[in-house]
Structure formats: C-alpha cells, structure tokens
Write a protein that holds these residues in place. Structure first.
Motif, mmCIF file in Angstrom:
data_model
loop_
_atom_site.group_PDB
_atom_site.id
_atom_site.type_symbol
_atom_site.label_atom_id
_atom_site.label_comp_id
_atom_site.label_asym_id
_atom_site.label_seq_id
_atom_site.Cartn_x
_atom_site.Cartn_y
_atom_site.Cartn_z
ATOM 1 N N PRO A 177 0.821 -1.213 0.000
ATOM 2 C CA PRO A 177 0.000 0.000 0.000
ATOM 3 C C PRO A 177 0.856 1.264 0.000
ATOM 4 N N PHE A 178 0.330 2.326 -0.578
ATOM 5 C CA PHE A 178 1.055 3.583 -0.589
ATOM 6 C C PHE A 178 1.073 4.201 0.808
ATOM 7 N N SER A 179 2.119 4.970 1.074
ATOM 8 C CA SER A 179 2.318 5.541 2.401
ATOM 9 C C SER A 179 1.229 6.545 2.753
ATOM 10 N N THR A 180 0.895 6.574 4.023
ATOM 11 C CA THR A 180 -0.082 7.545 4.511
ATOM 12 C C THR A 180 0.578 8.901 4.709
ATOM 13 N N VAL A 181 -0.228 9.929 4.822
ATOM 14 C CA VAL A 181 0.283 11.281 5.066
ATOM 15 C C VAL A 181 1.065 11.313 6.375
ATOM 16 N N ASP A 182 0.536 10.649 7.388
ATOM 17 C CA ASP A 182 1.178 10.654 8.705
ATOM 18 C C ASP A 182 2.565 10.023 8.640
ATOM 19 N N ASN A 183 2.673 8.889 7.955
ATOM 20 C CA ASN A 183 3.979 8.231 7.842
ATOM 21 C C ASN A 183 4.952 9.055 7.010
ATOM 22 N N MET A 184 4.456 9.741 5.996
ATOM 23 C CA MET A 184 5.326 10.593 5.190
ATOM 24 C C MET A 184 5.855 11.758 6.015
ATOM 25 N N GLU A 185 5.019 12.323 6.887
ATOM 26 C CA GLU A 185 5.475 13.430 7.732
ATOM 27 C C GLU A 185 6.567 12.968 8.684
#
Length: 245
Positions: A177-185
């Motif tokens: 799955p593509f990364s979530t916004v939270d994990n990218m931050e």
C-alpha cells in the motif's frame, strides 16, 4: 463476447507462410476458427513453420472453394479494407469494430474477412459485409503484412474478452500500500534531522531544500515498503554519524 463464434476468413491467400503467421496470431489471442477460401498453396510446410506451435489451427482450418460457402451460416460479417472507399457501409477502425464483433458474437456467428496480399477484398466481396474495417496505418507506408493485420484485430478482440480480468489501474498491481500522510510526515522529520546531522542541511539557512525534497517524494509516491527502506537508510546513517563522533 464468445470467441468460439468468431471465424477469421482468408480469401485467396497467395503465400502459405502468411497462413501460418495468421494461425499463430490467432492462437496468441485466443481465437481458433480459421477459414481459407481457395488458398493458392495449402497445406504446405511453410505454413507449418510460420505457425510456430499453432499447427492445431492449421489442422482444423476449413478450406472452401468460395467466399459464399465460408460465410453462408454467418449473421454478421466484417470486411477489412486496405484503403478508405466511398461506399455506403460504415467504416470503422479495429477498436471500434472489435466492440461490434464482441457484441454480435455473443449470440451470432461472426466472420472477419481478410483479402489477398496484393489487392485485398474486391468490391463485390465487400458488398457481402455488414461493416468495413480499416486499419489507420501511416500514409507514408500503409502496407501491412496479412498476419500483422490479423494480429491487430485479434488483439483488440482479446482485450475486450479479458477486460473483466484486467486491473482498473496500475496501482491495483502494486505489492504494497502507498504511504499515509502521517507516515510521510514522520519520514520528512527523520530526513531533515539526518541531513542536519551529516552537515548537508544548515537549519539557520535551509533555503528550499526540504520543500524541494517534499516535491520530489510527492511526485514519485512512496509505498510503505519503500518508505521503510529509506527510513532504515536514514537510521543507519545517523548511527554512523554518532559512531564517528
């Protein structure tokens, strides 16, 4: 669409190798019914050689003396035309025509006619057709090998036949799955801190470095596995920095 109701009809084919090439093209795309109208030379070892494993189609080919005999039991007939003609029948490209063939083949016998290598189908033969199909090749070099023309039409039919099994988008094929916004931050915080520790980013004069890196990673869209790999690299980098201290 029912492939079993679709027959490919070759009219007066001159070269037996082309018959073999057509058989191969058909088998590649899941079609099996080959009709040959008064072929110049068949059976022939050149046809078998060019078939490259599609010998069963050659063995099962129906050979007739006339086109009328080959399509007598068909309810929908498509004729391929090498050039646009001023005729009262609809002229469609392979993709448009494949949609019509697929619809009719559900309940009807359908024939797709391909003419002679040197001059195609005659006007009289085209008059037997419900639709005319024209492959819009480049005007500068419009000549198509017979097997190539059959391959194009069969490919369009194949794509319609397997449409329900194909992914709606490339993202459906992704293995993570593509990364979530939270994990990218969290990743950006980790990245920024690492760049500071190795001396690549000056927090007093950051310029637009982090903004540009955000733009870069936003453009490529990281999945969770890729993100974890990058986070691991950053972690090991920071360990090495502290070890050197």
């Amino acid at each position: 669409m029912n492939p079993d109701n679709i027959r490919i009809v070759l009219v007066n084919t001159s070269h037996p190798g082309n018959i073999g090439g057509v058989a191969r093209a058909m088998k590649n795309m899941g079609l099996a019914r080959l009709y040959l109208v008064a072929p110049k030379q068949f059976p022939d070892e050149q046809a078998s050689w060019r078939a490259a494993g599609a010998d069963d189609l050659l063995a099962g080919a129906v050979v007739t003396d006339s086109l009328a005999e080959a399509i007598a039991d068909c309810q929908f007939v498509v004729g391929t035309s090498a050039r646009e003609r001023r005729i009262p029948w609809p002229l469609l490209d392979p993709r448009q025509c494949a949609a019509q063939i697929a619809t009719h083949s559900g309940q009807e016998q359908v024939a797709v006619l391909f003419g002679r290598e040197d001059r195609g189908l005659t006007n009289e033969e085209l008059k037997l057709c419900n639709l005319h199909l024209h492959i819009p090749s480049d005007p500068g070099y419009s000549s198509l090998n017979l097997a190539m023309a059959v391959q194009i039409v069969c490919y369009e039919l194949r794509m319609l036949h397997i449409a329900g099994d194909l992914p709606a988008s490339a993202e459906e094929l992704w293995d993570s799955p593509f990364s979530t916004v939270d994990n990218m931050e969290r990743f950006y915080e980790h990245l920024e801190q690492t760049l500071i520790e190795i001396g690549f980013l000056d927090p007093a004069a950051p310029r637009q470095l982090m903004a540009r890196l955000r733009r870069l990673y936003s453009r490529v869209r990281l999945d969770e596995m890729e993100l974890n790999i990058l986070r691991g690299i950053l972690t090991e980098t920071r360990k090495q920095v502290h070890r050197d201290d």
